[in-house]
Design a protein around this motif. Structure first.
Motif, short mmCIF file in Angstrom:
data_model
loop_
_atom_site.label_atom_id
_atom_site.label_comp_id
_atom_site.label_asym_id
_atom_site.label_seq_id
_atom_site.Cartn_x
_atom_site.Cartn_y
_atom_site.Cartn_z
N ASP A 47 0.84 -1.20 0.00
CA ASP A 47 0.00 0.00 0.00
C ASP A 47 0.87 1.26 0.00
N LEU A 48 1.91 1.27 0.84
CA LEU A 48 2.79 2.43 0.90
C LEU A 48 3.50 2.66 -0.43
N GLU A 49 3.80 1.56 -1.13
CA GLU A 49 4.40 1.71 -2.46
C GLU A 49 3.39 2.28 -3.44
N ASP A 50 2.16 1.79 -3.38
CA ASP A 50 1.12 2.32 -4.27
C ASP A 50 0.88 3.80 -4.04
N TRP A 51 1.04 4.26 -2.81
CA TRP A 51 0.81 5.66 -2.46
C TRP A 51 2.04 6.54 -2.73
N GLY A 52 3.12 5.91 -3.16
CA GLY A 52 4.31 6.68 -3.53
C GLY A 52 5.31 6.92 -2.42
N PHE A 53 5.13 6.28 -1.26
CA PHE A 53 6.05 6.49 -0.14
C PHE A 53 7.26 5.55 -0.20
N LEU A 54 7.11 4.41 -0.89
CA LEU A 54 8.19 3.43 -1.01
C LEU A 54 8.45 3.12 -2.47
N GLU A 55 9.65 2.64 -2.72
CA GLU A 55 10.05 2.19 -4.06
C GLU A 55 10.68 0.81 -3.93
N GLN A 56 10.62 0.04 -5.03
CA GLN A 56 11.26 -1.27 -5.07
C GLN A 56 12.33 -1.25 -6.15
N PRO A 57 13.63 -1.17 -5.77
CA PRO A 57 14.70 -1.05 -6.75
C PRO A 57 14.73 -2.20 -7.76
N HIS A 58 14.46 -3.43 -7.29
CA HIS A 58 14.45 -4.60 -8.15
C HIS A 58 13.24 -5.46 -7.78
N THR A 59 12.79 -6.27 -8.72
CA THR A 59 11.57 -7.05 -8.51
C THR A 59 11.64 -7.92 -7.28
N SER A 60 12.78 -8.54 -7.05
CA SER A 60 12.90 -9.48 -5.92
C SER A 60 13.44 -8.81 -4.66
N ALA A 61 13.71 -7.52 -4.73
CA ALA A 61 14.32 -6.82 -3.59
C ALA A 61 13.26 -6.30 -2.63
N GLY A 62 13.73 -5.86 -1.46
CA GLY A 62 12.84 -5.18 -0.54
C GLY A 62 12.56 -3.76 -1.01
N ARG A 63 12.01 -2.95 -0.14
CA ARG A 63 11.66 -1.58 -0.50
C ARG A 63 12.64 -0.58 0.12
N VAL A 64 12.65 0.60 -0.48
CA VAL A 64 13.40 1.74 0.04
C VAL A 64 12.47 2.95 0.01
N PRO A 65 12.73 3.95 0.85
CA PRO A 65 11.87 5.14 0.81
C PRO A 65 12.04 5.91 -0.50
N SER A 66 10.98 6.50 -0.98
CA SER A 66 11.03 7.44 -2.10
C SER A 66 11.28 8.84 -1.54
N ASP A 67 11.44 9.82 -2.42
CA ASP A 67 11.56 11.20 -1.94
C ASP A 67 10.34 11.58 -1.09
N LYS A 68 9.16 11.14 -1.52
CA LYS A 68 7.94 11.43 -0.77
C LYS A 68 7.98 10.75 0.60
N GLY A 69 8.52 9.53 0.64
CA GLY A 69 8.64 8.81 1.90
C GLY A 69 9.60 9.49 2.86
N TYR A 70 10.75 9.91 2.34
CA TYR A 70 11.70 10.64 3.18
C TYR A 70 11.09 11.94 3.69
N ARG A 71 10.37 12.63 2.84
CA ARG A 71 9.75 13.88 3.26
C ARG A 71 8.76 13.65 4.41
N PHE A 72 7.95 12.62 4.28
CA PHE A 72 6.99 12.31 5.34
C PHE A 72 7.73 11.92 6.62
N TYR A 73 8.80 11.17 6.47
CA TYR A 73 9.59 10.77 7.63
C TYR A 73 10.17 11.99 8.35
N VAL A 74 10.78 12.90 7.60
CA VAL A 74 11.40 14.09 8.20
C VAL A 74 10.34 14.98 8.85
N ASP A 75 9.21 15.15 8.18
CA ASP A 75 8.19 16.09 8.67
C ASP A 75 7.31 15.51 9.78
#
Length: 338
Positions: A47-75
Protein backbone atom coordinates in the motif's frame (compact mmCIF):
# COMPACT_ATOMS: atom_id res chain seq x y z
CA UNK A 1 -1.99 7.40 7.09
CA UNK A 2 -2.93 5.10 9.98
CA UNK A 3 -0.65 4.30 12.91
CA UNK A 4 0.44 0.90 11.58
CA UNK A 5 1.58 2.23 8.24
CA UNK A 6 3.36 5.10 9.99
CA UNK A 7 5.26 2.65 12.19
CA UNK A 8 6.26 0.52 9.22
CA UNK A 9 7.41 3.53 7.20
CA UNK A 10 9.41 4.85 10.17
CA UNK A 11 11.30 1.64 10.99
CA UNK A 12 11.85 0.82 7.32
CA UNK A 13 13.32 4.27 6.68
CA UNK A 14 15.57 4.12 9.73
CA UNK A 15 16.72 0.60 8.87
CA UNK A 16 17.58 1.65 5.34
CA UNK A 17 19.45 4.76 6.55
CA UNK A 18 21.68 2.49 8.64
CA UNK A 19 22.09 -0.46 6.27
CA UNK A 20 21.86 0.99 2.74
CA UNK A 21 20.13 -2.29 1.83
CA UNK A 22 16.51 -2.55 0.59
CA UNK A 23 14.29 -3.67 3.47
CA UNK A 24 11.91 -6.62 3.25
CA UNK A 25 8.91 -7.60 5.36
CA UNK A 26 10.76 -10.49 7.03
CA UNK A 27 13.56 -8.14 8.11
CA UNK A 28 11.06 -5.78 9.71
CA UNK A 29 9.22 -8.63 11.45
CA UNK A 30 12.48 -10.10 12.78
CA UNK A 31 14.18 -6.91 13.94
CA UNK A 32 11.27 -4.81 15.19
CA UNK A 33 8.44 -5.63 17.56
CA UNK A 34 5.59 -4.49 15.33
CA UNK A 35 3.10 -7.08 16.61
CA UNK A 36 2.04 -8.20 13.12
CA UNK A 37 3.05 -11.00 10.75
CA UNK A 38 5.44 -10.67 7.78
CA UNK A 39 2.47 -11.17 5.46
CA UNK A 40 0.61 -8.24 7.00
CA UNK A 41 3.74 -6.10 6.85
CA UNK A 42 4.13 -7.05 3.18
CA UNK A 43 0.58 -5.93 2.41
CA UNK A 44 1.09 -2.63 4.23
CA UNK A 45 4.35 -2.06 2.35
CA UNK A 46 2.53 -2.69 -0.93
CA UNK A 47 0.00 0.00 0.00
CA UNK A 48 2.79 2.43 0.90
CA UNK A 49 4.40 1.71 -2.46
CA UNK A 50 1.12 2.32 -4.27
CA UNK A 51 0.81 5.66 -2.46
CA UNK A 52 4.31 6.68 -3.53
CA UNK A 53 6.05 6.49 -0.14
CA UNK A 54 8.19 3.43 -1.01
CA UNK A 55 10.05 2.19 -4.06
CA UNK A 56 11.26 -1.27 -5.07
CA UNK A 57 14.70 -1.05 -6.75
CA UNK A 58 14.45 -4.60 -8.15
CA UNK A 59 11.57 -7.05 -8.51
CA UNK A 60 12.90 -9.48 -5.92
CA UNK A 61 14.32 -6.82 -3.59
CA UNK A 62 12.84 -5.18 -0.54
CA UNK A 63 11.66 -1.58 -0.50
CA UNK A 64 13.40 1.74 0.04
CA UNK A 65 11.87 5.14 0.81
CA UNK A 66 11.03 7.44 -2.10
CA UNK A 67 11.56 11.20 -1.94
CA UNK A 68 7.94 11.43 -0.77
CA UNK A 69 8.64 8.81 1.90
CA UNK A 70 11.70 10.64 3.18
CA UNK A 71 9.75 13.88 3.26
CA UNK A 72 6.99 12.31 5.34
CA UNK A 73 9.59 10.77 7.63
CA UNK A 74 11.40 14.09 8.20
CA UNK A 75 8.19 16.09 8.67
CA UNK A 76 6.06 13.61 10.63
CA UNK A 77 7.93 10.62 12.02
CA UNK A 78 11.53 11.48 12.84
CA UNK A 79 12.61 12.01 16.45
CA UNK A 80 15.20 14.75 16.98
CA UNK A 81 17.95 13.66 19.41
CA UNK A 82 19.47 15.97 21.99
CA UNK A 83 23.09 16.80 21.25
CA UNK A 84 25.65 15.14 23.51
CA UNK A 85 27.60 17.19 26.05
CA UNK A 86 31.02 16.37 24.55
CA UNK A 87 29.91 17.32 21.05
CA UNK A 88 28.32 20.53 22.31
CA UNK A 89 31.56 21.49 24.06
CA UNK A 90 33.55 20.73 20.90
CA UNK A 91 31.32 23.05 18.85
CA UNK A 92 31.46 25.82 21.43
CA UNK A 93 35.25 25.55 21.73
CA UNK A 94 35.56 26.19 17.99
CA UNK A 95 34.05 29.65 18.37
CA UNK A 96 35.97 30.67 21.49
CA UNK A 97 39.18 31.39 19.59
CA UNK A 98 40.80 34.79 19.92
CA UNK A 99 40.68 35.05 16.14
CA UNK A 100 37.59 37.11 15.39
CA UNK A 101 37.68 37.42 11.60
CA UNK A 102 34.66 36.36 9.55
CA UNK A 103 36.73 34.44 6.99
CA UNK A 104 38.28 32.35 9.76
CA UNK A 105 34.86 31.58 11.25
CA UNK A 106 33.51 30.49 7.86
CA UNK A 107 36.40 28.13 7.11
CA UNK A 108 36.37 26.64 10.61
CA UNK A 109 32.62 26.07 10.43
CA UNK A 110 32.85 24.18 7.14
CA UNK A 111 35.59 21.89 8.50
CA UNK A 112 33.81 21.36 11.82
CA UNK A 113 30.48 20.39 10.24
CA UNK A 114 32.08 18.01 7.75
CA UNK A 115 34.15 16.33 10.48
CA UNK A 116 31.17 15.91 12.80
CA UNK A 117 28.59 14.71 10.26
CA UNK A 118 30.83 12.74 7.90
CA UNK A 119 29.28 14.45 4.88
CA UNK A 120 30.50 17.25 2.58
CA UNK A 121 29.68 20.67 4.00
CA UNK A 122 29.37 24.12 2.45
CA UNK A 123 29.29 27.50 4.16
CA UNK A 124 28.10 30.59 2.31
CA UNK A 125 29.60 33.74 3.77
CA UNK A 126 27.58 36.95 3.97
CA UNK A 127 27.24 38.73 0.66
CA UNK A 128 29.63 41.65 0.37
CA UNK A 129 27.68 43.23 -2.48
CA UNK A 130 24.43 43.26 -0.48
CA UNK A 131 26.12 44.93 2.47
CA UNK A 132 25.70 48.56 3.50
CA UNK A 133 28.86 50.65 3.36
CA UNK A 134 29.92 52.01 6.74
CA UNK A 135 33.49 53.32 6.72
CA UNK A 136 37.01 53.02 5.38
CA UNK A 137 40.50 53.78 6.62
CA UNK A 138 44.09 53.63 5.38
CA UNK A 139 47.21 51.86 6.67
CA UNK A 140 50.34 53.23 4.98
CA UNK A 141 52.62 50.59 3.42
CA UNK A 142 55.16 52.83 1.67
CA UNK A 143 55.70 56.26 0.08
CA UNK A 144 53.10 55.68 -2.62
CA UNK A 145 51.10 52.65 -1.37
CA UNK A 146 48.56 52.07 1.37
CA UNK A 147 46.22 49.33 2.55
CA UNK A 148 42.64 50.49 2.08
CA UNK A 149 40.29 48.79 4.58
CA UNK A 150 36.54 48.97 4.04
CA UNK A 151 33.80 47.97 6.49
CA UNK A 152 30.07 47.32 6.20
CA UNK A 153 27.42 48.03 8.80
CA UNK A 154 27.33 44.29 9.59
CA UNK A 155 31.02 44.37 10.45
CA UNK A 156 32.38 42.70 7.30
CA UNK A 157 35.72 44.02 6.10
CA UNK A 158 37.68 43.88 2.85
CA UNK A 159 41.10 45.31 2.14
CA UNK A 160 43.19 46.12 -0.89
CA UNK A 161 46.54 47.74 -1.65
CA UNK A 162 46.06 51.02 -3.54
CA UNK A 163 48.35 53.66 -5.00
CA UNK A 164 48.29 56.98 -3.18
CA UNK A 165 49.78 60.45 -3.83
CA UNK A 166 53.20 60.51 -2.16
CA UNK A 167 52.65 64.01 -0.78
CA UNK A 168 49.75 62.87 1.44
CA UNK A 169 50.53 61.96 5.05
CA UNK A 170 48.72 59.12 6.85
CA UNK A 171 46.78 61.69 8.87
CA UNK A 172 45.67 63.43 5.66
CA UNK A 173 44.68 60.10 4.11
CA UNK A 174 42.50 59.18 7.05
CA UNK A 175 40.95 62.64 7.11
CA UNK A 176 39.98 62.05 3.49
CA UNK A 177 38.73 58.56 4.42
CA UNK A 178 36.53 60.08 7.12
CA UNK A 179 35.10 62.53 4.61
CA UNK A 180 34.51 59.73 2.11
CA UNK A 181 32.76 57.67 4.80
CA UNK A 182 30.46 60.57 5.70
CA UNK A 183 29.58 60.98 2.02
CA UNK A 184 28.74 57.32 1.30
CA UNK A 185 27.85 55.75 4.67
CA UNK A 186 24.48 53.99 4.50
CA UNK A 187 24.63 53.30 0.77
CA UNK A 188 24.33 49.73 -0.55
CA UNK A 189 27.71 48.60 -1.87
CA UNK A 190 26.20 47.23 -5.06
CA UNK A 191 24.88 50.73 -5.84
CA UNK A 192 28.29 52.38 -5.65
CA UNK A 193 29.75 51.18 -8.95
CA UNK A 194 27.86 53.70 -11.07
CA UNK A 195 27.68 56.42 -8.46
CA UNK A 196 28.72 59.84 -9.80
CA UNK A 197 31.19 61.64 -7.55
CA UNK A 198 29.52 65.02 -8.00
CA UNK A 199 28.79 67.14 -6.15
CA UNK A 200 31.41 66.22 -3.57
CA UNK A 201 33.64 68.30 -1.40
CA UNK A 202 36.71 69.95 -2.86
CA UNK A 203 39.09 67.60 -1.07
CA UNK A 204 37.46 64.51 -2.54
CA UNK A 205 37.35 66.00 -6.04
CA UNK A 206 41.02 66.79 -5.77
CA UNK A 207 41.87 63.08 -5.43
CA UNK A 208 39.44 61.76 -8.01
CA UNK A 209 41.64 58.82 -9.12
CA UNK A 210 41.95 57.52 -5.57
CA UNK A 211 38.19 57.54 -4.96
CA UNK A 212 37.44 56.16 -8.40
CA UNK A 213 39.67 53.20 -7.54
CA UNK A 214 37.93 52.78 -4.18
CA UNK A 215 34.45 52.87 -5.67
CA UNK A 216 35.39 50.42 -8.41
CA UNK A 217 36.75 47.97 -5.88
CA UNK A 218 33.75 48.27 -3.58
CA UNK A 219 31.40 47.18 -6.32
CA UNK A 220 33.62 44.85 -8.33
CA UNK A 221 36.86 43.43 -6.91
CA UNK A 222 35.48 43.22 -3.39
CA UNK A 223 32.60 41.09 -4.63
CA UNK A 224 31.33 37.63 -3.74
CA UNK A 225 33.69 35.58 -5.91
CA UNK A 226 35.00 33.62 -2.91
CA UNK A 227 31.83 33.51 -0.87
CA UNK A 228 31.63 29.70 -0.71
CA UNK A 229 33.79 27.42 1.45
CA UNK A 230 33.65 23.65 0.80
CA UNK A 231 34.95 21.00 3.21
CA UNK A 232 35.10 17.20 2.95
CA UNK A 233 33.88 16.72 -0.63
CA UNK A 234 35.43 13.23 -0.82
CA UNK A 235 33.34 12.12 2.17
CA UNK A 236 30.66 11.33 -0.40
CA UNK A 237 32.76 8.32 -1.46
CA UNK A 238 32.12 6.69 1.92
CA UNK A 239 28.54 5.85 0.95
CA UNK A 240 27.69 2.88 -1.31
CA UNK A 241 25.17 4.92 -3.29
CA UNK A 242 28.14 6.65 -4.87
CA UNK A 243 30.07 3.63 -6.12
CA UNK A 244 28.97 4.72 -9.61
CA UNK A 245 31.79 6.90 -10.94
CA UNK A 246 29.45 8.92 -13.16
CA UNK A 247 27.22 9.74 -10.19
CA UNK A 248 30.27 10.78 -8.16
CA UNK A 249 31.52 12.96 -11.01
CA UNK A 250 28.22 14.83 -11.15
CA UNK A 251 28.03 15.41 -7.40
CA UNK A 252 31.66 16.52 -7.06
CA UNK A 253 31.26 18.75 -10.10
CA UNK A 254 28.31 20.48 -8.46
CA UNK A 255 30.10 20.90 -5.11
CA UNK A 256 33.02 22.65 -6.79
CA UNK A 257 30.87 25.20 -8.65
CA UNK A 258 30.34 28.24 -6.48
CA UNK A 259 27.72 29.71 -8.80
CA UNK A 260 25.71 26.47 -8.97
CA UNK A 261 25.58 26.23 -5.18
CA UNK A 262 24.61 29.88 -4.80
CA UNK A 263 21.94 29.50 -7.48
CA UNK A 264 20.43 26.59 -5.55
CA UNK A 265 20.55 28.66 -2.37
CA UNK A 266 18.82 31.56 -4.09
CA UNK A 267 16.11 29.22 -5.41
CA UNK A 268 15.32 28.37 -1.80
CA UNK A 269 15.63 31.71 0.06
CA UNK A 270 16.96 31.96 3.60
CA UNK A 271 14.01 31.99 6.00
CA UNK A 272 15.67 31.04 9.28
CA UNK A 273 15.90 27.70 11.04
CA UNK A 274 16.89 24.37 9.50
CA UNK A 275 15.47 23.20 6.16
CA UNK A 276 15.74 19.91 4.28
CA UNK A 277 15.71 19.42 0.50
CA UNK A 278 15.31 15.81 -0.60
CA UNK A 279 16.30 14.52 -4.02
CA UNK A 280 14.35 16.34 -6.73
CA UNK A 281 13.42 19.12 -4.27
CA UNK A 282 16.92 20.55 -4.78
CA UNK A 283 15.96 21.45 -8.37
CA UNK A 284 19.51 20.51 -9.41
CA UNK A 285 19.81 17.53 -11.79
CA UNK A 286 23.36 16.64 -10.75
CA UNK A 287 22.45 16.06 -7.09
CA UNK A 288 19.01 14.47 -7.36
CA UNK A 289 20.45 11.39 -5.65
CA UNK A 290 21.33 13.62 -2.68
CA UNK A 291 19.65 15.56 0.08
CA UNK A 292 20.73 18.97 1.34
CA UNK A 293 20.20 20.14 4.91
CA UNK A 294 20.64 23.87 5.45
CA UNK A 295 20.77 26.17 8.46
CA UNK A 296 21.06 29.94 8.44
CA UNK A 297 23.17 32.14 10.68
CA UNK A 298 22.93 35.79 11.64
CA UNK A 299 24.95 38.92 12.25
CA UNK A 300 22.92 40.86 14.76
CA UNK A 301 19.28 40.48 13.77
CA UNK A 302 19.89 39.88 10.06
CA UNK A 303 20.23 36.47 8.39
CA UNK A 304 23.45 36.70 6.39
CA UNK A 305 24.64 33.22 5.44
CA UNK A 306 24.02 29.48 5.27
CA UNK A 307 25.63 26.27 6.46
CA UNK A 308 24.82 23.25 4.27
CA UNK A 309 25.37 19.50 4.44
CA UNK A 310 25.12 17.43 1.26
CA UNK A 311 24.71 13.67 1.51
CA UNK A 312 22.83 10.65 0.19
CA UNK A 313 19.05 10.65 0.37
CA UNK A 314 19.33 8.15 3.25
CA UNK A 315 21.18 10.79 5.26
CA UNK A 316 20.94 10.71 9.06
CA UNK A 317 18.54 13.63 8.98
CA UNK A 318 17.81 13.92 12.70
CA UNK A 319 21.48 14.03 13.68
CA UNK A 320 22.49 16.43 10.91
CA UNK A 321 19.61 18.80 11.63
CA UNK A 322 20.48 18.88 15.34
CA UNK A 323 24.18 19.55 14.61
CA UNK A 324 23.40 22.36 12.17
CA UNK A 325 20.94 23.96 14.56
CA UNK A 326 23.59 24.11 17.31
CA UNK A 327 26.38 25.21 14.95
CA UNK A 328 24.30 28.03 13.45
CA UNK A 329 23.36 29.28 16.93
CA UNK A 330 26.98 29.23 18.15
CA UNK A 331 28.27 30.88 14.96
CA UNK A 332 25.64 33.62 15.22
CA UNK A 333 26.63 34.26 18.84
CA UNK A 334 30.32 34.40 17.93
CA UNK A 335 29.67 36.88 15.10
CA UNK A 336 27.63 39.05 17.43
CA UNK A 337 30.79 39.69 19.46
CA UNK A 338 33.30 39.60 16.58
Amino acid sequence: MDARKRSILQVLTEDYILSAEPVGSRTLARKYNLGISPATIRNEMADLEDWGFLEQPHTSAGRVPSDKGYRFYVDELMARPAIGHDLLERIRATYQSRIRELEWFVHQTARLVSDITGYPSIVLAPSWELGIFSALRFVRLGPDQALLIMRTEDGLTQNRTVSIPSELSLAQLNELALEFSREFSGMAIRDLQNYILDPLSTSLKQHWSLWKSALGWLARDGSDEERMTLAGPLNILNYPEFNDIEKVRRVLGFLEQDKAVEQMAQTHPMTGGVTVLIGTETSVADIQDCSVVTATYQMGERIVGQVMVVGPRRMQYAYVMTVLEVVSDELSQALRWA
